[in-house]
Design an enzyme around this catalytic site. Sequence first.
Site, PDB file in Angstrom:
ATOM      1  N   GLY A 394       0.803  -1.206   0.000  1.00  0.00           N
ATOM      2  CA  GLY A 394       0.000   0.000   0.000  1.00  0.00           C
ATOM      3  C   GLY A 394       0.840   1.262   0.000  1.00  0.00           C
ATOM      4  NE  ARG A 396       5.049   2.512   7.858  1.00  0.00           N
ATOM      5  CZ  ARG A 396       6.174   1.845   8.043  1.00  0.00           C
ATOM      6  NH1 ARG A 396       6.425   0.748   7.314  1.00  0.00           N
ATOM      7  NH2 ARG A 396       7.078   2.253   8.912  1.00  0.00           N
ATOM      8  CB  CYS A 397       4.374  -0.954   0.739  1.00  0.00           C
ATOM      9  SG  CYS A 397       3.775  -2.103   1.989  1.00  0.00           S
ATOM     10  CG  MET A 398       3.588   1.837  -3.332  1.00  0.00           C
ATOM     11  SD  MET A 398       2.430   2.370  -4.606  1.00  0.00           S
ATOM     12  CE  MET A 398       1.225   3.297  -3.648  1.00  0.00           C
TER      13      MET A 398
END
Length: 409
Positions: A394, A396-398
């Site tokens: 999501g 945050r991951c990106m």
Amino acid sequence: MGFQVDSEVGALRQVIVHRPGLELTRLTPDNVNELLFDDVMWADRAREEHDAFVGQLRERDVTVHYFHDLLATALDAPGARQFLWERLTTATRFGPGLDRPLERLVGQTPADTLSSLLVGGVLKRDVMPFIRTPSLLMESLELDDFLVPPLPNHLYQRDNSAWIYRALSINPMAMAARTRETVNSQVVYNFHPMFADAGLDIVYGNDSLMHEPATVEGGDVLVIGNGVIMVGMGQRTSPQGIETLTRLLFAGGYVRQVIVVELPKARAFMHLDTAMTMVDRDAFSVYPYLPEALRSFTLTPRGDEGDYDIEEHTDLFAEVAEALGLDKVRVLRTPIDRAGAQREQWDDGNNYLAVSPGVVLGYERNTIANQFLADEGIEVVPVVGSELGRGRGGPRCMSCPIERDAVTA
């Protein structure tokens, strides 16, 4: 302030992202599983969604750096290509017949193109113009076979490096399909002028050693503030990795406490930020069916050599509240049936990226979780991610924050 991340929810100032490139066009039904994706992405739509995501960050005064551009600039710095060559190409990896051709590829390819190849992968046809000697490996490959596989997970910039207050870890990754991401990030942080001249405190991973099984991934690292971090211990970040990183952080005086959360070893919980993220000064969005009896541990320094004590505790969020100097923290578990919770979590329903206290970006498709947070006073900026989310990551991951403010009372 410079490059430093002092919280999870303070004002986000600068971030690194990777706009999907060549690597997504090279995802196929045959290689998608080994590259850790669940499906073949519609690359053009993924780029459109990513552009919109970047626009949402910029609208909130976040300075966005593209990883491709950082890598291309770094590759033209003196010594960068030799550094890359020594870590990327060895006679044992490709056979002695390809040693010199690949050195020429690294040395002679224009930086922008080479940056694309380092993420998008190197095919046999890419190396053919440089071949001068026989190679059994080359004879065994078709023109469109990979010598160097693509790295589609570079989209999820959170994992291959992590800023922890003023320290930086260039993370040794757990999965073979992602280990070369670390090499690319080493090139950026060691040779891009923005970083090379900044006197970075790189505490872990800035070498060519084999660190396994002491692996760490940034999705497991939450800088919750007040000199404390939470670290997930599970599928990707090992006990050995946590202990190694903790010792280095304590020895350098970068953190005063590490709270370790033991995660279920399942793909749905591959990182701590798939189970929980911080969304306000005193609030966490938590997967509703995360076990109440989740084991957790507190590591505190003993002396100044990096040694530490370990204490297991039974109430994770009571420990977090105490570490943050709060009476309690709000644990926001969306009231939803188990099947619905599993669906939203699979679509990164807890993977929020805060841009300031109480203001977060999250995938729009997780309507129940988003509305629940809104009812709890959290502003959710909806991110379109029908394609981006297919790699199981999501907002945050990106994103890899490189400058974020501390939270003030």
